[in-house]
Design an enzyme around this catalytic site. Sequence first.
Site, mmCIF file in Angstrom:
data_model
loop_
_atom_site.group_PDB
_atom_site.id
_atom_site.type_symbol
_atom_site.label_atom_id
_atom_site.label_comp_id
_atom_site.label_asym_id
_atom_site.label_seq_id
_atom_site.Cartn_x
_atom_site.Cartn_y
_atom_site.Cartn_z
ATOM 1 N N ILE A 1 8.083 -2.386 1.967
ATOM 2 C CA ILE A 1 7.218 -3.565 1.869
ATOM 3 C C ILE A 1 7.861 -4.774 2.564
ATOM 4 C CG2 ILE A 1 5.944 -5.097 0.315
ATOM 5 C CD1 ILE A 1 5.010 -2.046 0.490
ATOM 6 N N GLU B 1 3.580 4.179 -0.328
ATOM 7 C CA GLU B 1 4.471 4.661 -1.394
ATOM 8 C C GLU B 1 5.380 5.737 -0.812
ATOM 9 O OE1 GLU B 1 2.088 5.901 -4.727
ATOM 10 O OE2 GLU B 1 1.333 3.847 -5.043
ATOM 11 N N GLU C 1 1.067 -0.206 9.782
ATOM 12 C CA GLU C 1 -0.365 -0.557 9.661
ATOM 13 C C GLU C 1 -1.228 0.607 10.140
ATOM 14 O OE1 GLU C 1 -1.551 -4.535 10.175
ATOM 15 O OE2 GLU C 1 0.251 -5.259 9.177
ATOM 16 N N LEU D 1 0.840 -1.202 0.000
ATOM 17 C CA LEU D 1 0.000 0.000 0.000
ATOM 18 C C LEU D 1 0.878 1.256 0.000
ATOM 19 C CD1 LEU D 1 -2.856 1.290 0.292
ATOM 20 C CD2 LEU D 1 -2.559 1.140 2.775
ATOM 21 N N GLY E 1 2.021 7.697 2.711
ATOM 22 C CA GLY E 1 2.083 6.773 3.849
ATOM 23 C C GLY E 1 0.768 6.840 4.606
#
Length: 387
Positions: free
Chosen positions: A160, A130, A366, A128, A134
Amino acid sequence: MAAMTAFSLSEDQIAIRDMAASFSAETLAPHAVRWDEEKHFPVEEMRQAAALGMGGIYITEDVGGSGLGRLDAALIFEALAMGCPTVAAYISIHNMCAWMIDRYGADEQRKAWLPKLCSMEHLASYCLTEPGAGSDAAALKTKAVRDGDHYVLDGQKQFISGAGVSDIYVVMVRTGEAGPSGISTLVVENGTPGLSFGANEKKMGWNAQPTRAVIFENCRVPVANRLGPEGIGFKIAMAGLDGGRLNIGACSLGGAQAAFDKALAYAQERKAFGARIADFQALQFKLADMATELEMARTFLWRAASALDETAPDATKLCAMAKRVATDTGFEVANQALQIHGGYGYLADYGIEKIVRDLRVHQILEGTNEVMRMIVARGLVGRAKGN
Ligand SMILES: Cc1cc2nc3c(=O)[nH]c(=O)nc-3n(C[C@H](O)[C@H](O)[C@H](O)COP(=O)(O)OP(=O)(O)OC[C@H]3O[C@@H](n4cnc5c(N)ncnc54)[C@H](O)[C@@H]3O)c2cc1C
């Protein structure tokens, strides 16, 4: 699984937790400090965990999953993290990706990818973040332009977990307009021409799993690899994170519990001023507070996990609250456990400083703990300008 009643676990849940705890104590804990030092990603040991059902915990049984619930998963991840928070956290990300395919994939997609993911013969990564997106993930720019039966991907994902080693990349891409409704989710298989990886990042903790950029350059991905229709990718990404956040919270609790147990044992052996340091009331109160805070965070995490199991309307909010509380508490408890070890806590051999380093990132990824507050606050005062 039977629903939790009156904050007690069922016999099955106790058995699941004990199974994960024995595996963790025998297979992860003895090697965790060395894996951290050597930056070793223990794929074989993770496959052993998968053989016990931990590669597809809440995946449907027809494709090799264990068909368990989110509370079961929280118990498993806490137990695994007692042996090594980093390995537990990677298994958690892998489970999150598998669930996204199980929940949003068509039957052929589920059958194609999930059996090997559940056995961890194949590993999965969640893509997700980049470089320029974020916390504001809906601003992501990785482009997927339709060309016949394929999408052509260009862009870069940052930070990642598992990248380079993973076989399956669950990637959020832009197929439409700006904002969340222009995002779709594609499964990209390792080896696809145009897919490459950055260097393994040097980091404070989480050294037993690689973190790399994932780069797409004219990378052709079949349209058949899209999960669900175009435009629901952000919804899929956020749904995955509800459970992911519980798991990361559980990993913090497990790491902190292991650090607490070490500190409690150490305080009863270490002598100063002619007594065991555990005899000083200041230290006893510290231990009492640590045990209390951990129990509060755990109880709340279980409540949020039960809400997600029941698809309660406030489950997302509860998961965000629980992630913030469990990861902040976990870090503080581990840090206090280091303090109780005095100078020895700072030495790698004692295994405490590694836990502190590992748990620190749980407050960031997360969704940062500030973003968790944003999610909770939105429900209280509405969406702030710019959020
Ligand atoms: C080791 C590691 C592994 C990771 N693994 C993955 C992975 O597997 N897949 C993946 O997709 N991502 C992964 N991430 C990325 C992680 O999720 C992001 O780093 C995180 O979401 C924060 O984004 P950012 O780093 O761009 O920080 P930014 O978004 O730039 O935030 C910087 C600071 O500003 C704060 N902030 C931002 N907006 C607000 C606001 N509106 N109000 C208040 N404060 C705000 C943040 O809380 C933070 O403190 C990983 C990161 C690390 C470090």
